[in-house]
Design an enzyme around this catalytic site. Structure first.
Site, PDB file in Angstrom:
ATOM      1  N   SER A  88      68.565 -75.678  42.246  1.00 54.65           N
ATOM      2  CA  SER A  88      68.191 -75.450  43.525  1.00 54.65           C
ATOM      3  C   SER A  88      68.641 -76.660  44.371  1.00 54.65           C
ATOM      4  O   SER A  88      68.504 -77.879  43.823  1.00 54.65           O
ATOM      5  CB  SER A  88      66.633 -75.148  43.967  1.00 54.65           C
ATOM      6  OG  SER A  88      66.384 -74.146  43.037  1.00 54.65           O
TER       7      SER A  88
ATOM      8  N   LYS B 104      63.356 -80.382  38.256  1.00 50.32           N
ATOM      9  CA  LYS B 104      64.480 -79.784  37.741  1.00 50.32           C
ATOM     10  C   LYS B 104      65.809 -81.000  37.792  1.00 50.32           C
ATOM     11  O   LYS B 104      66.605 -80.939  37.191  1.00 50.32           O
ATOM     12  CB  LYS B 104      64.897 -79.109  39.040  1.00 50.32           C
ATOM     13  CG  LYS B 104      64.392 -77.261  39.187  1.00 50.32           C
ATOM     14  CD  LYS B 104      64.691 -76.626  40.208  1.00 50.32           C
ATOM     15  CE  LYS B 104      63.991 -75.419  40.090  1.00 50.32           C
ATOM     16  NZ  LYS B 104      64.501 -74.697  39.278  1.00 50.32           N
TER      17      LYS B 104
ATOM     18  N   ASP C 162      60.138 -84.842  49.789  1.00 47.96           N
ATOM     19  CA  ASP C 162      58.976 -83.999  50.661  1.00 47.96           C
ATOM     20  C   ASP C 162      59.449 -82.750  50.942  1.00 47.96           C
ATOM     21  O   ASP C 162      58.519 -81.963  52.014  1.00 47.96           O
ATOM     22  CB  ASP C 162      59.085 -84.823  51.862  1.00 47.96           C
ATOM     23  CG  ASP C 162      60.100 -85.007  52.730  1.00 47.96           C
ATOM     24  OD1 ASP C 162      61.256 -84.652  52.239  1.00 47.96           O
ATOM     25  OD2 ASP C 162      59.950 -85.172  54.215  1.00 47.96           O
ATOM     26  N   HIS C 163      60.429 -82.257  50.299  1.00 50.92           N
ATOM     27  CA  HIS C 163      60.884 -80.793  50.282  1.00 50.92           C
ATOM     28  C   HIS C 163      59.639 -79.994  50.325  1.00 50.92           C
ATOM     29  O   HIS C 163      58.797 -80.094  49.358  1.00 50.92           O
ATOM     30  CB  HIS C 163      61.949 -80.501  49.167  1.00 50.92           C
ATOM     31  CG  HIS C 163      62.817 -79.312  49.635  1.00 50.92           C
ATOM     32  ND1 HIS C 163      62.310 -77.963  49.584  1.00 50.92           N
ATOM     33  CD2 HIS C 163      64.077 -79.186  50.261  1.00 50.92           C
ATOM     34  CE1 HIS C 163      63.150 -77.066  49.870  1.00 50.92           C
ATOM     35  NE2 HIS C 163      64.179 -77.798  50.374  1.00 50.92           N
TER      36      HIS C 163
END
Length: 255
Positions: free
Chosen positions: A129, A151, A136-137
């Site tokens: 992704s 990931k 901070d996503h």
């Protein structure tokens, strides 16, 4: 004929990849890997072309991947909504204890990479992704799972493994037809930070599946890692992507 193991083959994107590979039997011999025989039966009517197992169990992966030339990793932790939005507050999400991103998106992928390397697999395609450069996503905050952080660690492990890799970091996934949009590739989340004209922050799952199939074919896709989004369908001046070799030529190696 290339023998390919697809993990996460009962997922929404994984099932598209499995079906597309299965439909091209003159070029690919595909085997799926998933946990639930009941779900496999429900989706495909038979477990004939599947190995049943869990990515937390490396020996089960080793058994499934024996004799394969390529591995496609489409496993991912999935948060569940535990509280809907209310009174202006956003929804709350949580992961099952055995389905935390650290276990699924890092250790589970490491297990797959190790098993593939041990089996002599020539090429690993990993679907991830976008957003991994942003601590901070919103996806990291979901269920306090830091999913993009884990990931990213697995992606670096794959790059360091010595096995040829293609890492496809997709934007937001859409359940819309593929093959009708222009695809855009980039790095370091720049496609979302400074998007080109007409770019969205998303991509149809079907286009991601097409990218996977072509990554298995094209030498230009080897040892590359990239973000990918699409333009809107029928965007003026957009050109529907059909030359995947040229698209992969725009990408680079390393995180």
């Amino acid at each position: 004929m290339k023998k390919v193991l697809v993990t996460g083959a009962t997922g929404r994107t994984g099932s598209l990849v499995f079906q597309k590979l299965s439909s091209q039997s003159e070029e690919f011999q595909v085997k799926g890997f998933a946990r639930s025989p009941e779900k496999i039966e429900q989706m495909y009517g038979s477990t004939k072309d599947f190995a049943i197992g869990n990515i937390s169990n490396k020996s089960q992966i080793e058994s499934a991947i024996e004799g394969c030339d390529a591995l496609v990793i489409l496993t991912s932790a999935v948060p569940k909504m535990v509280a809907p939005p209310s009174d202006g507050k956003p929804p709350e999400f949580a992961y099952d204890p055995e389905g935390m991103p650290e276990k699924v998106d890092c250790q589970g992928q490491v297990n797959q990479i190790d098993a593939a390397k041990q089996a002599g697999v020539e090429h690993i395609v990993l679907v991830g992704s976008m957003g991994g450069t942003k601590s901070d996503h919103v996806l990291n905050r979901m269920g306090n799972g830091n999913i993009l952080v884990w990931k990213r660690k697995a992606e670096q492990y794959l790059i360091d493994s010595g096995v040829d890799y293609t890492i496809i970091r997709a934007g937001g996934l859409l359940n819309e037809p593929g093959g009708v949009r222009e695809l855009l590739v980039g790095k370091d989340d720049l496609l979302s930070i400074n998007p080109p004209d007409g770019a969205t922050n998303s991509i149809p799952r079907d286009d991601v599946a097409n990218l996977v199939i072509n990554a298995l074919r094209e030498p230009n896709a080897r040892n590359k890692a990239f973000d990918v989004v699409s333009k809107l369908e029928n965007t003026p001046s957009a050109s529907v992507t059909s030359d995947f070799s040229s698209l992969f030529a725009q990408t680079t190696g390393g995180l």
